[in-house]
Scaffold this motif. Structure first.
Motif, short mmCIF file in Angstrom:
data_model
loop_
_atom_site.label_atom_id
_atom_site.label_comp_id
_atom_site.label_asym_id
_atom_site.label_seq_id
_atom_site.Cartn_x
_atom_site.Cartn_y
_atom_site.Cartn_z
N ARG A 100 -9.64 2.55 -11.41
CA ARG A 100 -10.60 1.54 -10.43
C ARG A 100 -9.12 0.53 -9.99
O ARG A 100 -8.67 0.82 -8.47
CB ARG A 100 -11.07 0.44 -10.87
CG ARG A 100 -11.83 -0.33 -9.99
CD ARG A 100 -12.98 -1.45 -10.58
NE ARG A 100 -11.95 -2.12 -10.89
CZ ARG A 100 -11.09 -3.16 -10.60
NH1 ARG A 100 -10.87 -3.53 -9.42
NH2 ARG A 100 -10.70 -4.22 -11.22
N ALA A 101 -8.17 0.15 -10.38
CA ALA A 101 -6.62 -0.56 -10.28
C ALA A 101 -5.69 0.89 -8.85
O ALA A 101 -5.33 0.03 -8.42
CB ALA A 101 -6.63 -1.45 -11.17
N ALA A 102 -5.64 1.57 -9.98
CA ALA A 102 -4.92 3.00 -9.84
C ALA A 102 -5.43 3.62 -8.35
O ALA A 102 -4.17 3.28 -7.45
CB ALA A 102 -5.20 4.00 -10.68
N GLU A 103 -6.73 3.51 -7.92
CA GLU A 103 -7.04 4.26 -6.73
C GLU A 103 -7.06 2.95 -5.65
O GLU A 103 -6.31 3.39 -4.75
CB GLU A 103 -9.08 4.26 -7.01
CG GLU A 103 -8.85 5.90 -7.02
CD GLU A 103 -10.33 5.63 -7.70
OE1 GLU A 103 -10.51 6.57 -8.42
OE2 GLU A 103 -11.17 4.89 -8.31
N SER A 109 -0.73 3.23 1.55
CA SER A 109 0.14 4.28 1.49
C SER A 109 2.06 4.36 1.11
O SER A 109 2.70 5.12 1.51
CB SER A 109 0.00 5.60 3.13
OG SER A 109 0.06 4.01 4.34
N ALA A 110 2.06 3.04 1.74
CA ALA A 110 3.08 3.19 1.47
C ALA A 110 4.47 2.62 -0.30
O ALA A 110 5.13 2.98 -0.11
CB ALA A 110 3.72 1.40 1.71
#
Length: 129
Positions: A100-103, A109-110
């Motif tokens: 969830r956090a990684a998504e 995009s930065a």
């Protein structure tokens, strides 16, 4: 876990991450981490606290949910498979939190630096060779 904290082998693995200090941004910048400890007794949270300090020092993000596995010899079988349904559920919840956090980070995009990862891998390969 070893002597109430992280093991020497884990400390050695952390030492190898210093190779990433020369990249821009350095270390594990904005990497999402899930923390798990496996201990013979009930003091696994001490190792997790140490790992959390290391995570911050390496500029990564540890999700708030952690899994300290006590009495690990009874929880895992000889092949490393989880025998305890409660621990299995905790590990799945931790995995879900990391995803969830990684998504959320991936949506920014930065934070996409594929060429940087390739260059870091080349530096690691050269250092090992």
């Amino acid at each position: 876990m070893y002597q109430g904290t992280i093991s020497g082998a884990f400390k050695n693995a952390l030492d190898w991450l210093h190779v990433l200090g020369r990249r821009d941004p350095p270390y594990l910048h904005d990497t999402v981490i899930g923390l798990i400890s496996a201990a013979g007794g009930t003091h696994g949270l001490q190792a997790i606290n140490t790992m959390e300090f290391a995570t911050r020092a390496l500029r990564a993000w540890a999700v708030p949910y952690v899994v300290p596995v006590a009495a690990a010899a009874r929880v895992f079988d000889a092949d490393g498979q989880v025998r305890d349904a409660g621990v299995q559920g905790q590990l799945e919840m931790l995995g879900n939190e990391v995803v969830r956090a990684a998504e959320r980070f991936a949506a920014d995009s930065a934070l996409h630096r594929a060429s940087e990862c390739d260059e870091a891998a080349e530096r690691v390969a050269a250092a090992v060779a």
